[in-house]
Design a protein around this motif. Structure first.
Motif, PDB file in Angstrom:
ATOM      1  N   ILE A  98     -11.262  18.298 -45.729  1.00 46.43           N
ATOM      2  CA  ILE A  98     -10.653  17.250 -44.910  1.00 46.43           C
ATOM      3  C   ILE A  98     -10.641  17.652 -43.440  1.00 46.43           C
ATOM      4  O   ILE A  98     -11.016  16.874 -42.546  1.00 46.43           O
ATOM      5  CB  ILE A  98      -9.217  16.957 -45.403  1.00 46.43           C
ATOM      6  CG1 ILE A  98      -9.254  16.310 -46.791  1.00 46.43           C
ATOM      7  CG2 ILE A  98      -8.485  16.045 -44.415  1.00 46.43           C
ATOM      8  CD1 ILE A  98      -7.879  16.152 -47.425  1.00 46.43           C
ATOM      9  N   GLN A  99     -10.198  18.868 -43.184  1.00 49.92           N
ATOM     10  CA  GLN A  99     -10.095  19.313 -41.790  1.00 49.92           C
ATOM     11  C   GLN A  99     -11.454  19.468 -41.133  1.00 49.92           C
ATOM     12  O   GLN A  99     -11.644  19.094 -39.970  1.00 49.92           O
ATOM     13  CB  GLN A  99      -9.320  20.636 -41.734  1.00 49.92           C
ATOM     14  CG  GLN A  99      -7.874  20.479 -42.148  1.00 49.92           C
ATOM     15  CD  GLN A  99      -7.047  21.741 -41.996  1.00 49.92           C
ATOM     16  OE1 GLN A  99      -5.835  21.680 -41.970  1.00 49.92           O
ATOM     17  NE2 GLN A  99      -7.699  22.892 -41.901  1.00 49.92           N
ATOM     18  N   SER A 100     -12.424  19.984 -41.876  1.00 52.60           N
ATOM     19  CA  SER A 100     -13.757  20.153 -41.293  1.00 52.60           C
ATOM     20  C   SER A 100     -14.438  18.811 -41.072  1.00 52.60           C
ATOM     21  O   SER A 100     -15.233  18.660 -40.137  1.00 52.60           O
ATOM     22  CB  SER A 100     -14.616  21.036 -42.201  1.00 52.60           C
ATOM     23  OG  SER A 100     -14.739  20.478 -43.500  1.00 52.60           O
ATOM     24  N   ALA A 101     -14.119  17.813 -41.922  1.00 54.62           N
ATOM     25  CA  ALA A 101     -14.671  16.477 -41.716  1.00 54.62           C
ATOM     26  C   ALA A 101     -14.138  15.876 -40.420  1.00 54.62           C
ATOM     27  O   ALA A 101     -14.864  15.195 -39.687  1.00 54.62           O
ATOM     28  CB  ALA A 101     -14.320  15.579 -42.901  1.00 54.62           C
ATOM     29  N   ALA A 102     -12.854  16.137 -40.124  1.00 59.38           N
ATOM     30  CA  ALA A 102     -12.284  15.658 -38.866  1.00 59.38           C
ATOM     31  C   ALA A 102     -12.938  16.347 -37.675  1.00 59.38           C
ATOM     32  O   ALA A 102     -13.156  15.733 -36.625  1.00 59.38           O
ATOM     33  CB  ALA A 102     -10.776  15.903 -38.857  1.00 59.38           C
ATOM     34  N   ILE A 103     -13.277  17.616 -37.838  1.00 60.49           N
ATOM     35  CA  ILE A 103     -13.885  18.376 -36.738  1.00 60.49           C
ATOM     36  C   ILE A 103     -15.321  17.936 -36.493  1.00 60.49           C
ATOM     37  O   ILE A 103     -15.725  17.689 -35.346  1.00 60.49           O
ATOM     38  CB  ILE A 103     -13.834  19.883 -37.057  1.00 60.49           C
ATOM     39  CG1 ILE A 103     -12.387  20.369 -37.091  1.00 60.49           C
ATOM     40  CG2 ILE A 103     -14.648  20.683 -36.031  1.00 60.49           C
ATOM     41  CD1 ILE A 103     -12.227  21.775 -37.653  1.00 60.49           C
ATOM     42  N   THR A 104     -16.098  17.825 -37.552  1.00 63.74           N
ATOM     43  CA  THR A 104     -17.523  17.501 -37.393  1.00 63.74           C
ATOM     44  C   THR A 104     -17.795  16.003 -37.338  1.00 63.74           C
ATOM     45  O   THR A 104     -18.720  15.581 -36.640  1.00 63.74           O
ATOM     46  CB  THR A 104     -18.334  18.104 -38.556  1.00 63.74           C
ATOM     47  OG1 THR A 104     -17.850  17.562 -39.806  1.00 63.74           O
ATOM     48  CG2 THR A 104     -18.191  19.612 -38.588  1.00 63.74           C
ATOM     49  N   GLY A 105     -17.013  15.210 -38.071  1.00 64.01           N
ATOM     50  CA  GLY A 105     -17.261  13.773 -38.127  1.00 64.01           C
ATOM     51  C   GLY A 105     -16.665  13.022 -36.960  1.00 64.01           C
ATOM     52  O   GLY A 105     -17.324  12.158 -36.348  1.00 64.01           O
ATOM     53  N   ILE A 106     -15.418  13.328 -36.626  1.00 61.15           N
ATOM     54  CA  ILE A 106     -14.737  12.621 -35.549  1.00 61.15           C
ATOM     55  C   ILE A 106     -14.915  13.339 -34.218  1.00 61.15           C
ATOM     56  O   ILE A 106     -14.884  12.712 -33.155  1.00 61.15           O
ATOM     57  CB  ILE A 106     -13.230  12.468 -35.885  1.00 61.15           C
ATOM     58  CG1 ILE A 106     -13.073  11.752 -37.234  1.00 61.15           C
ATOM     59  CG2 ILE A 106     -12.503  11.706 -34.793  1.00 61.15           C
ATOM     60  CD1 ILE A 106     -11.631  11.627 -37.684  1.00 61.15           C
ATOM     61  N   GLY A 107     -15.078  14.645 -34.273  1.00 57.72           N
ATOM     62  CA  GLY A 107     -15.248  15.415 -33.044  1.00 57.72           C
ATOM     63  C   GLY A 107     -13.956  15.987 -32.503  1.00 57.72           C
ATOM     64  O   GLY A 107     -13.883  16.373 -31.333  1.00 57.72           O
ATOM     65  N   ILE A 108     -12.927  16.063 -33.348  1.00 58.62           N
ATOM     66  CA  ILE A 108     -11.663  16.657 -32.917  1.00 58.62           C
ATOM     67  C   ILE A 108     -11.862  18.168 -32.779  1.00 58.62           C
ATOM     68  O   ILE A 108     -12.401  18.808 -33.679  1.00 58.62           O
ATOM     69  CB  ILE A 108     -10.555  16.358 -33.936  1.00 58.62           C
ATOM     70  CG1 ILE A 108     -10.380  14.852 -34.119  1.00 58.62           C
ATOM     71  CG2 ILE A 108      -9.245  16.993 -33.510  1.00 58.62           C
ATOM     72  CD1 ILE A 108      -9.359  14.481 -35.179  1.00 58.62           C
ATOM     73  N   PRO A 109     -11.434  18.774 -31.687  1.00 61.31           N
ATOM     74  CA  PRO A 109     -11.540  20.242 -31.562  1.00 61.31           C
ATOM     75  C   PRO A 109     -10.812  20.931 -32.704  1.00 61.31           C
ATOM     76  O   PRO A 109      -9.762  20.467 -33.162  1.00 61.31           O
ATOM     77  CB  PRO A 109     -10.865  20.524 -30.216  1.00 61.31           C
ATOM     78  CG  PRO A 109     -10.984  19.245 -29.446  1.00 61.31           C
ATOM     79  CD  PRO A 109     -10.884  18.158 -30.460  1.00 61.31           C
ATOM     80  N   SER A 110     -11.372  22.042 -33.156  1.00 65.71           N
ATOM     81  CA  SER A 110     -10.783  22.729 -34.304  1.00 65.71           C
ATOM     82  C   SER A 110      -9.351  23.170 -34.029  1.00 65.71           C
ATOM     83  O   SER A 110      -8.518  23.191 -34.941  1.00 65.71           O
ATOM     84  CB  SER A 110     -11.639  23.944 -34.683  1.00 65.71           C
ATOM     85  OG  SER A 110     -11.739  24.860 -33.595  1.00 65.71           O
TER      86      SER A 110
END
Length: 408
Positions: free
Chosen positions: A133-145
């Motif tokens: 879930i968290q990595s999808a937000a980082i790579t899909g949406i572009g939210i900084p880790s």
């Protein structure tokens, strides 16, 4: 395309000790560019020597056994943190992931009556899903880790509170789960494992040396290599002797060393590991070389989440329960500190898995030693912070030296 990937991984492998076919860069400077690992070994020796002088019980078999148990969770999480830092990212949610996974473990085992193996798989699966879930937000949406995992920290802490309920904890009743962190090897098994470990280490170093020779890279002299192997072997044998003087080698220590060995192989001997280094060294160059940056990023964050779940299982076993406090406090910050103190760069692209073990030993030794001296938690935090600042300074100096000599 393959040539482009080789060029990208070569840039990332300049000073990391990756074998020739993996890095593709010939070392031209005899003096080590990355001085952080050497500094931390010296620092660890100074820490142990100082505390032994101040308290003669510090290096006793009993205290060393306690030290290994105290640092098992931190060391485990730090292994995953090293991977994330090499990638050039950060994860602030690992403590909360450990807490949620521990809660799921206890809930599945105690409340639902599931077998131990089912509870363990459930906890690991929850960790993997959280990482996805968290990595999808980082790579899909572009939210900084940093932001994505900070949000995850808050969310999963709330979920943890819901799982453990109003009592604040769920006790473990399964004998197997309770025994994970309280089981020790017999002396014979300990010595057998130590000898086997030394044999594996020797084989690993010889294979790495041969690989570097085939790739046209410089290697240490036979005398230096022999000295390193001899020193490491003596250290393993002495540690085994000391731990056998108490209850024996803790099983959690065996699990941690096994994790370090497996992830070291993954990071140095597989395309996935080489791609992690390449992305951390230069993300854009790695992308242009054809490396699937989003997929590698997702894989790393899922991996650290699974590792954090495993740490949560160990801590729940150590406490005989899953509580609302498990994984809280400064665990994730200490994991970052341990990775950096061990020699991993905060700037990405540099580090080795064993840095997690060394850094965790430093952090754990400082806390343990100050506890023996009766110092408050405030002094422990201040000391750890100072050591972290020194480690980052060493890393910055090392990078400037590398840049001045034509490095990345």
């Amino acid at each position: 395309m393959t040539k482009g990937i080789d060029m990208a991984t070569a840039r990332a492998g300049k000073a990391y000790g990756i074998s020739g076919e993996h890095a593709g860069l010939k070392s031209r400077i005899p003096f080590p560019r990355d001085i952080a690992p050497y500094a931390v070994f010296i620092g660890l020796a100074l820490v142990w020597g100082t505390f032994q002088v101040l308290n003669e019980n510090f290096l006793s078999p009993r205290n060393l056994s306690n030290l290994t148990l105290q640092t098992a969770v931190l060391g485990t999480i730090s292994v995953g943190m090293v991977m994330v830092l090499i990638l050039g990212e950060i994860d602030l949610s690992v403590g909360a992931i450990a807490g949620v996974s521990a809660g799921v473990l206890a809930l599945t085992s105690t409340n639902f009556g599931a077998p131990a193996w089912v509870a363990i798989l459930a906890a690991i699966a929850v960790g993997a899903v959280i990482g996805l879930i968290q990595s999808a937000a980082i790579t899909g949406i572009g939210i900084p880790s940093f932001i994505a995992t900070l949000a995850g920290l808050l969310v999963w802490q709330g979920v943890q509170l819901i799982i453990v309920g109003s009592n604040g904890q769920i006790a473990l009743t399964d004998p197997f789960l309770k025994a994970i962190a309280s089981t020790y090897l017999s002396p014979i098994a300990g010595w057998t494992l130590a000898v086997a470990g030394i044999a594996v280490m020797v084989g690993w170093r010889l294979a790495s040396r041969a690989s570097r020779v085939r790739g046209g890279l410089t290697v240490r002299s036979a005398g230096s290599e022999t000295a390193i192997i001899a020193a490491a072997s003596v250290l393993v044998l002495v540690a085994t002797w000391l731990l056998n003087g108490y209850f024996g080698i803790p099983v959690v220590l065996v699990l941690l060393i096994g994790l370090v060995a497996i992830m070291s192989f993954v990071m140095t001997m597989t395309p996935f590991g080489r791609h992690v280094y390449a992305i951390g060294g230069n993300r854009e160059a790695a992308r242009r070389a054809g490396i699937r940056v989003p997929l590698v990023t997702i894989s790393v964050f899922v991996t650290i989440a699974v590792i954090a779940a495993g740490a949560g299982i160990v801590e729940a076993s150590r406490e005989f329960s899953a509580s609302s406090a498990l994984g809280g406090g400064t665990l994730q910050l200490n994991a970052i500190a341990a990775a950096v103190i061990g020699g991993t760069s905060l700037f990405g692209g540099r580090g080795k898995i064993y840095h997690a073990l060394i850094g965790a030993l430093v952090v754990g030794s400082v806390e343990n030693g100050l506890d023996l001296l009766g110092q408050p938690a405030a002094i422990q935090s201040i000391t750890t912070g100072i050591i972290l600042a020194l480690a980052v300074s060493v890393d910055a100096i090392s990078r400037r030296r590398s840049a001045a000599r034509g490095g990345r």
